[in-house]
Design an enzyme around this catalytic site. Sequence first.
Site, PDB file in Angstrom:
ATOM      1  N   LYS A   9      46.568  44.884 -34.386  1.00 42.62           N
ATOM      2  CA  LYS A   9      47.732  45.572 -34.927  1.00 42.62           C
ATOM      3  C   LYS A   9      48.877  45.601 -33.899  1.00 42.62           C
ATOM      4  O   LYS A   9      48.659  45.289 -32.719  1.00 42.62           O
ATOM      5  CB  LYS A   9      47.310  46.988 -35.339  1.00 42.62           C
ATOM      6  N   TYR A  49      47.327  47.082 -47.725  1.00 43.43           N
ATOM      7  CA  TYR A  49      46.844  48.464 -47.705  1.00 43.43           C
ATOM      8  C   TYR A  49      46.980  49.150 -49.073  1.00 43.43           C
ATOM      9  O   TYR A  49      47.091  50.370 -49.134  1.00 43.43           O
ATOM     10  CB  TYR A  49      47.564  49.255 -46.614  1.00 43.43           C
ATOM     11  N   ASN A 112      45.500  52.522 -33.899  1.00 48.76           N
ATOM     12  CA  ASN A 112      44.088  52.228 -33.613  1.00 48.76           C
ATOM     13  C   ASN A 112      43.776  50.742 -33.370  1.00 48.76           C
ATOM     14  O   ASN A 112      42.665  50.284 -33.589  1.00 48.76           O
ATOM     15  CB  ASN A 112      43.169  52.865 -34.663  1.00 48.76           C
ATOM     16  N   HIS A 115      42.349  46.017 -37.071  1.00 50.56           N
ATOM     17  CA  HIS A 115      41.846  46.161 -38.449  1.00 50.56           C
ATOM     18  C   HIS A 115      40.688  45.195 -38.650  1.00 50.56           C
ATOM     19  O   HIS A 115      40.712  44.078 -38.125  1.00 50.56           O
ATOM     20  CB  HIS A 115      42.944  45.810 -39.464  1.00 50.56           C
ATOM     21  N   GLU A 126      41.454  39.956 -48.389  1.00 52.12           N
ATOM     22  CA  GLU A 126      42.349  39.961 -47.224  1.00 52.12           C
ATOM     23  C   GLU A 126      42.508  38.553 -46.625  1.00 52.12           C
ATOM     24  O   GLU A 126      43.602  38.168 -46.227  1.00 52.12           O
ATOM     25  CB  GLU A 126      41.831  40.951 -46.180  1.00 52.12           C
TER      26      GLU A 126
END
Length: 148
Positions: A9, A49, A112, A115, A126
């Site tokens: 990310k 998302y 975080n 992913h 995805e």
Amino acid sequence: MERTFVMIKPDGVERGVIGEVISRIERKGLKIVAMKMMRISEELAQKHYAEHKEKPFFGALISYITSSPVVAMVVEGKNAIRVVRTIVGATNPAEANPGTIRGDFGMDVGRNIIHASDSPESAKREINLFFSPEEILDYERAIDKWIY
Ligand code: RTP
Ligand code: MG
């Protein structure tokens, strides 16, 4: 062999830990079969998302994920989806175990680092969202016979 979608990310890219994260994936024995650095569009972010559309953090999540480039990957291996989720750690880095990527690098659920797909259905969805079939490469690694 199973395939999963993995993405470093924007905070992982900005903090300069791309190599460290990829290194952990490789060291484990997983095989990278597709990879690119890209800036995610608003539209792609919303699709990726979509399951969180109604959540209170959705707006913040979309701004975060589109704020800087990401490194998108397809990772292959035996039970790759589960194995990658294990090395990634819990969603909230503050609670993730030490030794996991999130546990070792993060402090906040909104930052975080990485992913990873959570099921065969999301992996398929995805991977198709981020990669065309020609971008996913089929090759043999000399080390594979020592991993399995
Ligand atoms: P990811 O999809 O990014 O791999 O993360 P995950 O499965 O571990 O967690 P998920 O529940 O799918 O949440 C997606 C991402 O939304 C952000 N988030 N923020 N309470 C919050 O503010 C909150 N909860 C989730 C995180 O970036 C999380 O990875
Ligand atoms: Mg998720």
